[in-house]
Write an enzyme that holds these catalytic residues in place. Structure first.
Site, PDB file in Angstrom:
ATOM      1  N   GLN A 148      -4.089  -1.703   9.891  1.00  0.00           N
ATOM      2  CA  GLN A 148      -3.956  -2.989   9.216  1.00  0.00           C
ATOM      3  C   GLN A 148      -4.610  -4.099  10.033  1.00  0.00           C
ATOM      4  O   GLN A 148      -4.353  -4.244  11.227  1.00  0.00           O
ATOM      5  CB  GLN A 148      -2.483  -3.311   8.963  1.00  0.00           C
TER       6      GLN A 148
ATOM      7  N   LYS B  35       0.828  -1.206   0.000  1.00  0.00           N
ATOM      8  CA  LYS B  35       0.000   0.000   0.000  1.00  0.00           C
ATOM      9  C   LYS B  35       0.860   1.253   0.000  1.00  0.00           C
ATOM     10  O   LYS B  35       0.551   2.234  -0.686  1.00  0.00           O
ATOM     11  CB  LYS B  35      -0.937  -0.037   1.216  1.00  0.00           C
TER      12      LYS B  35
ATOM     13  N   ASP C 103     -10.603   3.372   4.801  1.00  0.00           N
ATOM     14  CA  ASP C 103     -10.701   1.928   4.628  1.00  0.00           C
ATOM     15  C   ASP C 103     -12.126   1.438   4.875  1.00  0.00           C
ATOM     16  O   ASP C 103     -12.432   0.263   4.685  1.00  0.00           O
ATOM     17  CB  ASP C 103      -9.722   1.219   5.564  1.00  0.00           C
TER      18      ASP C 103
END
Length: 284
Positions: A99, A55, A122
């Site tokens: 994450q 990413k 996200d």
């Protein structure tokens, strides 16, 4: 029946990221700063380290600043929430990625919900899920949103179709069902307690496999010509669908890798740029 047509996530993602890069350049020209994504990584799980590196590399390639925030494996929920809250209050940070997964002793939901909704690029907070469910402005969960972009790119209209989502996680299965419902699909959500799963899958025009078990969905389960989206990624580059079997039954099929993964990252970058514009209250 001929073999399934592959759904090339790499090509779809490239288009999304190139447009995001153009908007990122506009943002930098107008504000003097790049859109900034903070990536929070707890511990050093090898797979998570790899995902975060991917990413960050994509960010660098497409004109987005990436701020890496490593946290020790031993961090408490309270300490992690505090760190995320600090990022939420930092005006130089436009998007925050925590994450997944975090170590078992961490309250992951509390950590996710510490992310300000305006920076939840996200799409993992409770507020973002509510926005998806009620059709309000917000950021969609990246993997489900990336899947919708794949369906659009291959002219798959969910309206009136029966979609079976296998998996009910808060960041994939559940938001996937909300996005499909919003596009007028009839959605069945299946999980580990579902009785006679193969029979349900055989009725599906669209199958989204997000169960986290290698080659769990067998080819014989599929309705001939079905659109099959494999959102799984297991050791050895194996998805949740038995690819070799499915390719002789499905009409469209995502490969692993090269299907859902690239579009997930592309949507993350796109939403980071959008968040930057919104926070500065300027239009692209």
């Amino acid at each position: 029946m001929s073999e399934a047509r592959p759904m090339n996530g790499i090509e779809v993602a490239r288009d999304i990221m190139e447009r995001a890069a153009e908007r990122a350049a506009q943002f930098e020209a107008r504000t003097g700063a790049k859109p900034c994504l903070a990536t929070v990584l707890v511990g050093d799980d090898p797979a998570s380290v790899t995902y975060v590196r991917m990413k960050r590399n994509r960010c660098a390639k497409y004109g987005i600043e990436s701020r890496h925030v490593p946290m020790p494996e031993t961090i408490t929920t309270e300490e992690l929430v505090s760190a995320i809250t600090e990022l939420s209050n930092d005006p130089s940070v436009h998007g925050i990625l925590l994450q997944h997964p975090v170590p078992h002793h961490i309250d992951e939901r509390a950590a996710f919900d510490a992310i300000a909704a305006t920076k939840d690029v996200d799409g993992v907070t409770s507020q973002s899920f509510a926005a998806m469910a009620f059709g309000r402005d917000g950021f969609a969960s990246c993997t489900p949103a990336g899947i919708m972009r794949l369906l659009d790119a291959y002219d798959v209209d969910p309206r009136g179709k029966h979609a079976v989502v296998i998996g009910r996680s808060a960041i994939l299965g559940k938001p996937m069902s909300m996005l499909l419902l919003a596009r007028d699909a009839t959605v069945t959500v299946c999980h580990s307690k579902t009785a006679d799963l193969p029979s349900l899958v055989r009725t599906a025009d669209i199958v989204v496999a997000a169960v986290g078990k290698p080659e769990f969905v067998r080819g014989e389960w599929l309705k001939p010509g079905a659109v099959v989206v494999d959102a799984g990624y297991n050791e050895g580059n194996v998805g949740d669908v038995a690819f070799g079997e499915a390719r002789t039954r499905a009409g469209l099929l995502t490969p692993v890798p090269g299907g859902v993964g690239p579009t997930t990252i592309a949507v993350l970058l796109e939403q980071t740029v959008t968040a930057a514009f919104r926070q500065q209250q300027i239009s692209a």
